[in-house]
Design a protein around this motif. Structure first.
Motif, PDB file in Angstrom:
ATOM      1  N   CYS A 128      -2.488   3.728  -5.639  1.00 52.15           N
ATOM      2  CA  CYS A 128      -2.593   3.441  -4.203  1.00 52.15           C
ATOM      3  C   CYS A 128      -1.800   2.211  -3.764  1.00 52.15           C
ATOM      4  O   CYS A 128      -1.740   1.908  -2.574  1.00 52.15           O
ATOM      5  N   ALA A 178      -2.978  12.772  -2.819  1.00 54.85           N
ATOM      6  CA  ALA A 178      -3.974  12.820  -1.754  1.00 54.85           C
ATOM      7  C   ALA A 178      -4.857  14.059  -1.837  1.00 54.85           C
ATOM      8  O   ALA A 178      -5.967  14.072  -1.303  1.00 54.85           O
ATOM      9  N   ILE A 221      -8.792   3.771   1.798  1.00 55.83           N
ATOM     10  CA  ILE A 221      -8.315   5.154   1.772  1.00 55.83           C
ATOM     11  C   ILE A 221      -9.491   6.129   1.740  1.00 55.83           C
ATOM     12  O   ILE A 221      -9.504   7.136   2.463  1.00 55.83           O
ATOM     13  N   PHE A 277       2.480   8.935  -2.446  1.00 56.56           N
ATOM     14  CA  PHE A 277       1.026   8.998  -2.420  1.00 56.56           C
ATOM     15  C   PHE A 277       0.529  10.391  -2.059  1.00 56.56           C
ATOM     16  O   PHE A 277      -0.534  10.814  -2.513  1.00 56.56           O
ATOM     17  N   SER A 292       0.840  -1.197   0.000  1.00 51.83           N
ATOM     18  CA  SER A 292       0.000   0.000   0.000  1.00 51.83           C
ATOM     19  C   SER A 292       0.875   1.247   0.000  1.00 51.83           C
ATOM     20  O   SER A 292       1.889   1.316   0.695  1.00 51.83           O
ATOM     21  N   ASP A 346      -0.444   4.401   0.626  1.00 51.98           N
ATOM     22  CA  ASP A 346      -1.149   5.529   1.231  1.00 51.98           C
ATOM     23  C   ASP A 346      -0.363   6.215   2.344  1.00 51.98           C
ATOM     24  O   ASP A 346      -0.679   7.337   2.727  1.00 51.98           O
ATOM     25  N   ASN A 372     -10.469   8.894   4.707  1.00 49.48           N
ATOM     26  CA  ASN A 372     -10.103  10.284   4.445  1.00 49.48           C
ATOM     27  C   ASN A 372     -11.237  11.197   3.996  1.00 49.48           C
ATOM     28  O   ASN A 372     -11.016  12.404   3.862  1.00 49.48           O
TER      29      ASN A 372
END
Length: 237
Positions: free
Chosen positions: A151, A46, A72, A42, A35, A37, A76
């Motif tokens: 991602c 974002a 994600i 990343f 991942s 994130d 978020n």
């Protein structure tokens, strides 16, 4: 024997199906899903999450993108995902989302081109796509009003190639990067008389363009699903 090259995270269904069919499978997980994130790469993407209300469509192009991308999103954003159109590229990705309580829209054919045509014809608007670093970039090049969040990435493991011997006849290939990794990591004779079962004709064509080897046979499954690939693979053993 059939060789499974998928990451461990995505192998549960394949292992279950092979057990039900009494097929002997060698699990040589040649890559793992990492991942992105929490990584710096990343963070540049974002910002798209901060303007999530500007999007009409959310697109997941793989099982891993659905697993990680949905996590994600839920972590978020504060808006209800029900107000957005959620798309999955095929039945396996759709099933991942269903397990999370999301009924996504999928094209009749599991391909980037079919998904592109579906969105262009029936769901115009701004798009946010979740994918991995192994994406074929077809949607990114052809779908207007699209932003991309990468991602996850594939991290390859050369040690697991050693598990595959000359006695392992059929190798399942779910993406081109996996074959490219094998091709660059082994002696060319390793591929002699092997049979590759790929998840799509696109992957099959890319392999055949790369390797001019008459003793390497490449076949594409009817659908990019574990069942379709196993059905084809078992016909060779």
């Amino acid at each position: 024997m059939i060789v499974n090259t998928r990451p461990r995270l995505l192998s549960d269904k394949l292992i279950e199906l092979s057990n039900n069919l009494n097929l002997e499978i060698l699990n040589a997980h040649l890559s793992e899903i990492v991942s992105l994130d929490l990584e710096q790469d990343f963070q540049s993407s974002a910002g798209y999450l901060n303007k999530i209300s500007a999007y009409k469509n959310i697109i997941f192009t793989s099982q891993a993108s659905a697993e990680i991308g949905l996590r994600i999103l839920q972590k978020n954003i504060s808006i209800d995902l029900d107000i957005l159109k959620i798309f999955s590229i095929g039945p396996a990705t759709k099933q991942i989302l269903l397990k999370k309580g999301i009924d996504s829209i999928s094209p009749n054919e599991s391909s980037s081109r079919a998904l592109l045509e579906l969105i262009q014809e029936k769901y115009p608007g701004r798009n946010l796509l979740f994918c991995g670093d192994n994406s074929n970039k077809f949607l990114q090049k052809n779908l207007n009003n699209l932003d991309e969040i990468i991602c996850y990435k594939l991290k390859f493991n050369a040690q697991n190639i050693k598990k595959i011997t000359k006695n392992h006849k059929v190798i399942l290939i779910y993406n081109f990067l996996t074959f490219d990794f094998i091709y660059k990591s082994v002696d060319p004779l390793f591929l002699d008389k092997k049979i590759l079962v790929t998840a799509s004709k696109r992957i099959k064509n890319k392999i055949e363009m790369l390797v001019k080897n008459k003793d390497l046979q490449v076949f594409a499954a009817k659908e990019p699903t574990d069942k379709s690939m196993l059905d084809l693979a078992k016909s060779f053993i």
